[in-house]
Write a protein that holds these residues in place. Structure first.
Motif, PDB file in Angstrom:
ATOM      1  N   LEU A  74      57.217  30.123  38.208  1.00  0.00           N
ATOM      2  CA  LEU A  74      56.789  30.937  39.342  1.00  0.00           C
ATOM      3  C   LEU A  74      56.662  30.132  40.626  1.00  0.00           C
ATOM      4  N   LEU A  75      56.989  28.855  40.578  1.00  0.00           N
ATOM      5  CA  LEU A  75      56.872  27.973  41.735  1.00  0.00           C
ATOM      6  C   LEU A  75      55.466  27.997  42.309  1.00  0.00           C
ATOM      7  N   GLY A  76      54.497  28.091  41.405  1.00  0.00           N
ATOM      8  CA  GLY A  76      53.097  28.062  41.814  1.00  0.00           C
ATOM      9  C   GLY A  76      52.544  29.391  42.258  1.00  0.00           C
ATOM     10  N   GLN A  77      53.353  30.440  42.289  1.00  0.00           N
ATOM     11  CA  GLN A  77      52.922  31.735  42.803  1.00  0.00           C
ATOM     12  C   GLN A  77      52.419  32.628  41.670  1.00  0.00           C
ATOM     13  N   GLY A  78      51.167  32.464  41.354  1.00  0.00           N
ATOM     14  CA  GLY A  78      50.536  33.212  40.290  1.00  0.00           C
ATOM     15  C   GLY A  78      49.255  32.514  39.899  1.00  0.00           C
ATOM     16  N   MET A  79      48.609  33.013  38.870  1.00  0.00           N
ATOM     17  CA  MET A  79      47.406  32.346  38.386  1.00  0.00           C
ATOM     18  C   MET A  79      47.365  32.422  36.869  1.00  0.00           C
ATOM     19  N   THR A  80      46.685  31.440  36.262  1.00  0.00           N
ATOM     20  CA  THR A  80      46.587  31.412  34.804  1.00  0.00           C
ATOM     21  C   THR A  80      45.812  32.627  34.322  1.00  0.00           C
ATOM     22  N   ALA A  81      46.202  33.127  33.148  1.00  0.00           N
ATOM     23  CA  ALA A  81      45.613  34.359  32.622  1.00  0.00           C
ATOM     24  C   ALA A  81      44.827  34.090  31.346  1.00  0.00           C
ATOM     25  N   TYR A  82      43.699  34.772  31.227  1.00  0.00           N
ATOM     26  CA  TYR A  82      42.898  34.725  30.006  1.00  0.00           C
ATOM     27  C   TYR A  82      42.464  36.115  29.566  1.00  0.00           C
ATOM     28  N   GLY A  83      42.780  37.140  30.366  1.00  0.00           N
ATOM     29  CA  GLY A  83      42.381  38.492  30.013  1.00  0.00           C
ATOM     30  C   GLY A  83      43.045  39.523  30.894  1.00  0.00           C
ATOM     31  N   PRO A  84      42.833  40.819  30.615  1.00  0.00           N
ATOM     32  CA  PRO A  84      43.544  41.891  31.309  1.00  0.00           C
ATOM     33  C   PRO A  84      42.909  42.389  32.596  1.00  0.00           C
ATOM     34  N   LEU A  85      41.733  41.861  32.973  1.00  0.00           N
ATOM     35  CA  LEU A  85      41.012  42.420  34.117  1.00  0.00           C
ATOM     36  C   LEU A  85      40.711  41.385  35.203  1.00  0.00           C
ATOM     37  N   GLN A  86      41.519  40.375  35.314  1.00  0.00           N
ATOM     38  CA  GLN A  86      41.198  39.299  36.232  1.00  0.00           C
ATOM     39  C   GLN A  86      41.290  39.691  37.700  1.00  0.00           C
ATOM     40  N   ARG A  87      42.021  40.755  38.006  1.00  0.00           N
ATOM     41  CA  ARG A  87      42.059  41.228  39.387  1.00  0.00           C
ATOM     42  C   ARG A  87      41.349  42.573  39.506  1.00  0.00           C
ATOM     43  N   ASN A  88      40.279  42.690  38.738  1.00  0.00           N
ATOM     44  CA  ASN A  88      39.465  43.898  38.740  1.00  0.00           C
ATOM     45  C   ASN A  88      38.011  43.494  38.945  1.00  0.00           C
ATOM     46  N   ILE A  89      37.221  44.390  39.525  1.00  0.00           N
ATOM     47  CA  ILE A  89      35.812  44.071  39.791  1.00  0.00           C
ATOM     48  C   ILE A  89      35.032  43.841  38.506  1.00  0.00           C
ATOM     49  N   TYR A  90      35.555  44.295  37.356  1.00  0.00           N
ATOM     50  CA  TYR A  90      34.839  44.138  36.091  1.00  0.00           C
ATOM     51  C   TYR A  90      35.334  42.939  35.274  1.00  0.00           C
ATOM     52  N   ASN A  91      36.033  42.023  35.909  1.00  0.00           N
ATOM     53  CA  ASN A  91      36.478  40.831  35.192  1.00  0.00           C
ATOM     54  C   ASN A  91      35.283  40.011  34.715  1.00  0.00           C
ATOM     55  N   ASN A  92      35.378  39.504  33.485  1.00  0.00           N
ATOM     56  CA  ASN A  92      34.357  38.620  32.912  1.00  0.00           C
ATOM     57  C   ASN A  92      34.960  37.221  32.814  1.00  0.00           C
ATOM     58  N   GLU A  93      34.650  36.384  33.800  1.00  0.00           N
ATOM     59  CA  GLU A  93      35.252  35.051  33.834  1.00  0.00           C
ATOM     60  C   GLU A  93      34.619  34.091  32.829  1.00  0.00           C
ATOM     61  N   ASN A  94      33.571  34.531  32.137  1.00  0.00           N
ATOM     62  CA  ASN A  94      32.871  33.652  31.202  1.00  0.00           C
ATOM     63  C   ASN A  94      33.397  33.728  29.774  1.00  0.00           C
TER      64      ASN A  94
END
Length: 527
Positions: A315-335
């Protein structure tokens, strides 16, 4: 009690990424010296979009399709901030006591064939989606609807069995004409090769495998669009899209990061690098006996993936690592557990579940080599590159993973698939029907009773605190019992002829980068 509501995505790649096509949602605008002949001799304006192929245009049965929003309209719509706004319904009421939504429809709306749009069309469409015989992947969105009552031509009520806070989002569903589809096969009808809607554009011609030509709907209920004609030119190969963008055969296309960067400094092009909620990961087919015996190695697979290396290289750096389905949602649980790259931990897990390393460098269990095949849909170079990079990383820890591109996806028989999902709308979207047991878009056949419970709790409450707690628990359970190996969120790299004005740069795109056409009726093409 009634409430009145009126609305409204290594080293060499790192060097390349520095020259990527813009940053975030920034634009690069220059004098127009590329692209198609946007202004015809008769003064009509034309936009040519590089599109994947369509075998049908059927928004009721198929969720995806960039073209849907041009031809059809829903009762509600989404604005540039992905919030619910009026569509064919100008307003609505919600009765909390009876769980009833009453929609007040726009009057004098006509189908592209001139027939009047009424509440009967709405009832027909949603009932067709709900009918299990029709096999719609959208059916879970409406499974709590117990009654649909047409009050008059321009008023319709939906009664639910339980609260569903995402219901207004789901009413963005394209409404279909009852007078043309009643009694037809909702999967096979010829209508879906000759669609008629109420949207800003109507079908003019369809040259199979070549192009779908749309012309503006002069009678569009929100006002006729500015651009006279939009051609969906069928270019299913990513590399071919870039070539045709360069040659001027296309005015707008979603390109790979590597292809998009070549337009960054070229006159006549505008680069739109847009954030998405669109993630990629490895879907495991739990109907396949292999995962019955080897589901316990999935955490080891998760730790073996160097996500950032894939983002940098593919992606040439254009993106972010994923750990779950809601990372761009207000209900994301980053823990929750991120499964950060840890090849030693991956090997520890493999050995803890009884796998032993063979002389060939691969793990074995009961005499059988541990390994599997990731299937990738044809034509998507980015997915193929992600899958190949992941397969190589898995080989490095002793898991014999290979990649195939089948002519047709075999959801029931394949071992794994490089999946993409993600919604910029309510958190219920692309969670309930993707991870819920036996739901319409659960192509992995994943089943977890706690996941089901937490998703139901979240959709049935309008209280943000209740929803946050339920989605936290959902994400924690999903991390403990993974359905996918999440890899990355990708950015959407659109390149356009600079004469096109009005593209919204800040809107978060959805799955497949879908969403750029949300305000297409307001676009213009300059001279």
């Amino acid at each position: 009690m009634k409430k009145r509501i009126l609305v409204m995505l290594m080293a060499a790649a790192m060097m390349l990424s520095m020259a990527a096509c813009g940053n975030g949602a920034e634009e690069k605008k220059t004098e127009n010296s590329a692209g198609t002949e946007a202004q015809a001799a008769d003064g009509a304006s034309t936009l040519v979009y590089g599109s994947n192929d369509y075998t049908r245009i059927n928004p009721a049965m198929d969720e995806h399709g960039e073209i849907n929003i041009l031809i059809f309209s829903g009762l509600t719509s989404h604005d540039g901030e992905n919030q619910v706004a009026p569509g064919l319904a100008k307003s609505w009421d919600y009765d909390e006591d009876t769980l009833t939504y009453t929609f007040h429809l726009e009057e004098n709306v006509k189908w592209h064939d001139g027939e009047p749009f009424t509440a009967d069309d709405v009832k027909f469409t949603i009932e067709a989606i709900m009918d299990p015989d029709n096999g719609s992947e959208n059916a879970p969105n409406y499974e709590d609807v117990t009654a649909i009552d047409v009050i008059d031509d321009y008023t319709i009520a939906f009664t639910l069995s339980a609260p569903n806070v995402a219901f207004l989002d789901y009413m963005t569903m394209a409404i279909l004409p009852k007078h043309l589809l009643e009694g037809e096969d909702m999967q096979e009808s010829d209508f879906f090769r000759h669609p008629i809607g109420t949207g800003p554009y109507k079908l003019d011609s369809w040259d199979a495998g070549q192009a779908i030509t749309l012309v503006k709907n002069e009678d569009y209920f929100k006002g006729a669009p500015n651009i006279d004609k939009i051609i969906f030119k069928i270019v299913p190969d990513d590399n071919a899209k870039a070539i045709q963008m360069q040659s001027g055969e296309l005015d707008l296309a979603l390109l790979t990061p590597k292809d998009a960067k070549t337009f960054a400094d070229q006159d006549g092009y505008t680069c739109y690098d847009m954030k998405t909620s669109d993630y990629r990961g490895i879907l495991y087919n739990f109907n396949n006996d292999y995962w019955t015996a080897n589901k316990d190695i999935i955490p080891a697979i998760n730790y073996a993936i160097d996500r950032q290396a894939i983002i940098d290289a593919v992606l040439l750096g254009q993106g972010m690592t994923a750990y779950g389905p809601l990372q761009r949602n207000i209900y994301n649980n980053e823990n929750v557990e991120h499964y950060d790259y840890d090849p030693e931990k991956s090997k520890e897990i493999m050995e803890s579940v009884g796998c032993t390393m063979g002389e060939d460098g691969f793990y074995y269990r009961d005499g059988e080599k541990i390994g599997f095949v990731i299937s990738v849909g044809a034509g998507d170079q980015v997915r193929l590159d992600i899958a190949q990079a992941a397969a190589q990383q898995l080989k490095e820890v002793g898991i014999d993973c290979t990649v195939e591109v089948p002519t047709e996806v075999d959801w029931g028989g394949q071992m794994a698939y490089l999946i993409g999902w993600g919604s910029p709308f309510d958190a219920d979207d692309h969670t309930y029907k993707v991870f819920g047991t036996d739901k319409g878009a659960n192509y992995s056949s994943y089943s977890n009773a706690l996941v089901d419970q937490y998703l139901i709790e979240a959709r049935e409450s309008a209280d943000p605190e209740v929803r946050a707690e339920a989605y936290d628990k959902f994400q924690e359970e999903l991390a403990k019992d993974p359905a996918f190996t999440f890899i990355c969120y990708i950015d959407a790299n659109y390149v356009a002829n600079s004469s096109i004005q009005g593209i919204s740069t800040d809107t978060v795109m959805g799955h497949h980068g879908v969403g750029i056409f949300w305000n297409v009726a307001d676009w213009t093409i300059g001279n």
